[in-house]
Design a protein around this motif. Structure first.
Motif, mmCIF file in Angstrom:
data_model
loop_
_atom_site.group_PDB
_atom_site.id
_atom_site.type_symbol
_atom_site.label_atom_id
_atom_site.label_comp_id
_atom_site.label_asym_id
_atom_site.label_seq_id
_atom_site.Cartn_x
_atom_site.Cartn_y
_atom_site.Cartn_z
ATOM 1 N N THR A 32 -10.962 9.967 -3.960
ATOM 2 C CA THR A 32 -10.181 8.798 -3.722
ATOM 3 C C THR A 32 -9.234 8.319 -5.029
ATOM 4 O O THR A 32 -7.965 7.795 -4.960
ATOM 5 C CB THR A 32 -10.915 7.381 -2.936
ATOM 6 O OG1 THR A 32 -11.389 7.934 -1.800
ATOM 7 C CG2 THR A 32 -9.864 6.290 -2.771
ATOM 8 N N GLU A 33 -9.841 8.170 -5.924
ATOM 9 C CA GLU A 33 -9.378 7.744 -7.241
ATOM 10 C C GLU A 33 -8.260 8.669 -7.764
ATOM 11 O O GLU A 33 -7.246 8.088 -8.280
ATOM 12 C CB GLU A 33 -10.514 7.562 -8.286
ATOM 13 C CG GLU A 33 -11.119 6.379 -8.308
ATOM 14 C CD GLU A 33 -12.331 6.159 -9.280
ATOM 15 O OE1 GLU A 33 -12.200 6.795 -10.351
ATOM 16 O OE2 GLU A 33 -13.521 5.723 -8.890
ATOM 17 N N ARG A 92 -8.584 -1.670 0.518
ATOM 18 C CA ARG A 92 -7.465 -2.750 0.740
ATOM 19 C C ARG A 92 -6.693 -2.718 1.743
ATOM 20 O O ARG A 92 -6.770 -3.673 2.508
ATOM 21 C CB ARG A 92 -6.751 -3.228 -0.512
ATOM 22 C CG ARG A 92 -5.912 -4.260 -0.696
ATOM 23 C CD ARG A 92 -5.690 -4.693 -2.194
ATOM 24 N NE ARG A 92 -4.757 -3.671 -2.821
ATOM 25 C CZ ARG A 92 -3.349 -3.450 -2.675
ATOM 26 N NH1 ARG A 92 -2.736 -4.367 -1.922
ATOM 27 N NH2 ARG A 92 -2.791 -2.490 -3.046
ATOM 28 N N ILE A 130 0.842 -1.218 0.120
ATOM 29 C CA ILE A 130 -0.011 0.020 -0.010
ATOM 30 C C ILE A 130 0.920 1.277 0.238
ATOM 31 O O ILE A 130 1.831 1.117 0.712
ATOM 32 C CB ILE A 130 -0.915 0.155 1.175
ATOM 33 C CG1 ILE A 130 -1.885 -1.190 1.281
ATOM 34 C CG2 ILE A 130 -1.767 1.313 1.446
ATOM 35 C CD1 ILE A 130 -2.802 -1.350 0.429
ATOM 36 N N SER A 164 -5.222 8.150 -5.725
ATOM 37 C CA SER A 164 -4.702 7.012 -6.111
ATOM 38 C C SER A 164 -3.813 7.280 -7.179
ATOM 39 O O SER A 164 -2.577 6.485 -7.356
ATOM 40 C CB SER A 164 -5.568 5.894 -6.317
ATOM 41 O OG SER A 164 -4.956 5.016 -6.561
ATOM 42 N N ASP A 185 -3.133 4.859 -1.477
ATOM 43 C CA ASP A 185 -3.649 4.633 -2.853
ATOM 44 C C ASP A 185 -4.863 3.801 -2.652
ATOM 45 O O ASP A 185 -5.438 3.849 -3.819
ATOM 46 C CB ASP A 185 -2.576 4.005 -3.646
ATOM 47 C CG ASP A 185 -1.763 2.952 -2.981
ATOM 48 O OD1 ASP A 185 -1.960 2.477 -2.186
ATOM 49 O OD2 ASP A 185 -0.840 2.474 -3.839
ATOM 50 N N ASP A 186 -4.855 2.955 -1.907
ATOM 51 C CA ASP A 186 -6.024 2.025 -1.843
ATOM 52 C C ASP A 186 -6.801 1.665 -0.405
ATOM 53 O O ASP A 186 -6.309 0.707 -0.021
ATOM 54 C CB ASP A 186 -5.662 0.619 -2.579
ATOM 55 C CG ASP A 186 -6.839 -0.161 -2.964
ATOM 56 O OD1 ASP A 186 -8.013 -0.109 -2.424
ATOM 57 O OD2 ASP A 186 -6.688 -1.252 -3.560
#
Lengths: 432, 151
Positions: free
Chosen positions: B137-138, B54, B29, B141, B50-51
């Motif tokens: 968030t995207e 997860r 991550i 990321s 970035d995620d």
């Protein structure tokens, strides 16, 4: 040197005869209460079933739960108009254990407190500073009345406010104090801060230290710092409060006033009586109680009878320092606390997780309670403010339940030790 | 646009942050920014990663107390007064900032300021109206941060 020489030095045969007589009267009175009317009948016991003191063992035991379940009036053996005072012990959750007193009860209690104080050398010329909490707690008023009975000048100082306590001691030339052991140790640091030497700058020569178990080593430390004699005091609200047992000038065990109580030590598991010298749970029966006679009360305190006569001449047997409890009650700053009180409060608070741990520490002369509380995973919103709010709420809720303010630490779920079966709830790090 | 921050409840003691980053490292991550708030014996560790989903899953599986929390990732000009423009606006509109931290995207050009505010939707709308860009968030990321020390 004796408050009531005849009673205090009565030979054992006469004393036991008196006990049997008073126990018979107690059973007669007790059977007027709703609880004992039923309980004694169910046990097939009545006033006629005791001929010797040993016969007390045939009577049913009474527990704190019994008192609580039949609170407030189930144990009352007189009309309510006869009552003049009530006291209440810090109990577990729900109903507190309430004890009601008639005028006769207060007089009898006052008398044994006066007897206890007189025994240590306190006289009417003394100035007595009572540094105990007044109110429902028995330590304040119990000693207050006893000291007035002796005729001493009483300063009802109450607990806390250390600088004022020292000021009062100096301004009014206090000679006798009543204080809990952890507080007297804490007070020594305040004396040092103020540059006041209690040996040189105060007149105190006697201290009564009770309401909290303490070791002989702690007593010696207290006596060395203050230069007074410190006498251990034992009592519990169910048996009036202070004055049940008290140290004489020999300072080797506390005389339990057997004209007021029948003393038994029993095996906490089998509940069979144990001989003098063997350690077990102390069981007490009131002999002069009118309002609420209590038969064979399980104190949950562990001690032993010190065998043999005391050089002071008193024939009432001596009990040793309290060694511990048969239940999980904690005593902090003189306040009785059951872990279940904390548990019940915590479980009512959303945000509290599965487990908690009570940690008792002694920092210098100050005792502290820290309650470590696991946070509920679902509760956490990623917000520190929310956590801080939870922590503050726990502090407030616990304070209302146990009357002292604990430190509360929020900890991660699953981080606290889990006991086998029953969770480990208490870690007591307090040492001398 | 609303972004997601990952928040972890942790006791304030040695090794707790290391326990978290060990898991994030093992999961590969990438951490964009981090911030820690503490209250005496405990605190909250916050990350922009970035995620986040997860990351949250991996940390939860390791027994940690984790929450994905909505924040605003505000794109600012990396120059004097860049942050002031935002904070003056929020102050005028009586929006309270509970937590904030920033990182530089491109030295002397772009920075991101992450704010956790009491009125999320109102603030989101407000920023749009004033032409202040936020990253979701995207977007967070996808960006490749350039640390200013690399220049």
């Amino acid at each position: 040197m004796y408050w009531e020489k005849e009673i205090e030095t009565m030979d054992r045969t006469a004393l036991e005869r008196m006990q049997v007589e008073r126990l018979t009267q107690t059973l007669e009175r007790a059977s007027r209460s709703p609880y004992y009317a039923e309980r004694l009948k169910a046990a097939g016991a009545d006033a006629l079933s005791v001929r010797t003191v040993a016969d007390v063992a045939k009577l049913p035991l009474t527990t704190k739960d019994d008192l609580r379940e039949h609170s407030p009036y189930g144990f009352l053996a007189v009309e309510r108009d006869e009552l003049i005072r009530m006291h209440s012990s810090s109990g577990t959750t729900g109903r507190a254990t309430v004890i009601f007193h008639t005028a006769g009860d207060i007089a009898a209690w006052t008398n044994i407190v006066a007897r206890s104080m007189y025994m240590t050398g306190m006289r009417r010329s003394d100035v007595f500073q009572n540094m105990m909490t007044y109110g429902l707690f028995t330590g304040g008023l119990g000693f207050h009345y006893g000291a007035e009975k002796i005729g001493a000048l009483v300063i009802p100082a109450g607990a806390g406010n250390s600088k004022r306590q020292i000021q009062l001691m100096r301004d009014f030339a206090t000679t006798v104090i009543h204080i809990i052991p952890s507080y007297v140790l804490h007070l020594s640091t305040v004396f040092e801060e103020l540059g006041v030497d209690p040996r040189r700058d105060t007149q105190v020569k006697i201290a009564f230290i009770g309401a909290e178990p303490h070791s002989e080593k702690m007593r010696q430390k207290i006596e060395a710092f203050y230069g007074f004699k410190a006498f251990n005091s034992y009592g519990l609200s169910e048996m009036n409060g202070p004055g049940v047992a008290f140290e004489c000038p020999e300072q080797n065990g506390m005389h339990l006033w057997e004209d007021n109580y029948i003393l038994e030590i029993v095996d906490p598991d089998t509940l069979k009586p144990l001989p003098d010298g063997e350690e077990g749970e102390m069981v007490l029966t009131t002999l002069l109680r009118e309002g609420m006679p209590i038969v064979r009360y399980r104190t949950k305190d562990l001690t032993r009878v010190i065998p043999g006569p005391c050089p002071c001449g008193r024939t009432h047997r001596r009990i040793d320092r309290i060694k511990g409890r048969t239940d999980d009650m904690l005593i902090l700053k003189g306040v009785n606390i059951f872990p279940i009180q904390i548990e019940k409060k915590l479980m009512d608070i959303p945000g509290v997780g599965q487990n908690f741990l009570i940690v008792l520490d002694r920092e210098g002369y100050n005792d502290h309670m820290t309650v470590k509380v696991e946070v509920n995973r679902e509760f956490f919103l990623g917000d520190l403010k929310q956590l801080e709010g939870l922590r503050r709420r726990i502090v407030e809720d616990l304070k209302s339940a146990i009357l002292i303010t604990p430190k509360v630490d929020l900890v991660e779920p699953g981080s606290l030790p889990k006991g086998e079966g029953k969770a480990v709830r208490v870690v007591d790090n307090r040492k001398d | 646009m609303i972004a997601q921050q990952i928040s972890i409840f942790a006791e304030n003691k040695p090794g707790r942050l290391a326990a978290v980053t060990r898991i994030l490292a093992a999961e590969k991550i990438n951490i964009r920014a981090t911030n820690i708030t503490t209250a005496d014996t405990f605190g909250v560790i916050n990350f922009i990663v970035d995620d986040p989903r997860r990351a949250a899953k991996a940390l939860t599986q390791a027994g940690m107390t984790v929450q994905l929390r909505d924040v605003l990732a505000v794109l600012l000009e990396d120059k004097p007064g860049g942050l002031d423009r935002l904070t003056q606006l929020l102050a005028r509109e009586a929006v309270n900032i509970n937590n904030a931290y920033g990182f530089v995207l491109e030295g002397s050009k772009k920075a991101v300021f992450v704010v956790d505010v009491d009125q999320m939707d109102k603030t989101d709308e407000l920023l749009r109206k004033h032409g202040i860009q936020t990253l979701d968030t995207e977007a967070l990321s996808a960006i490749e941060p350039f640390h200013y020390l690399n220049y």
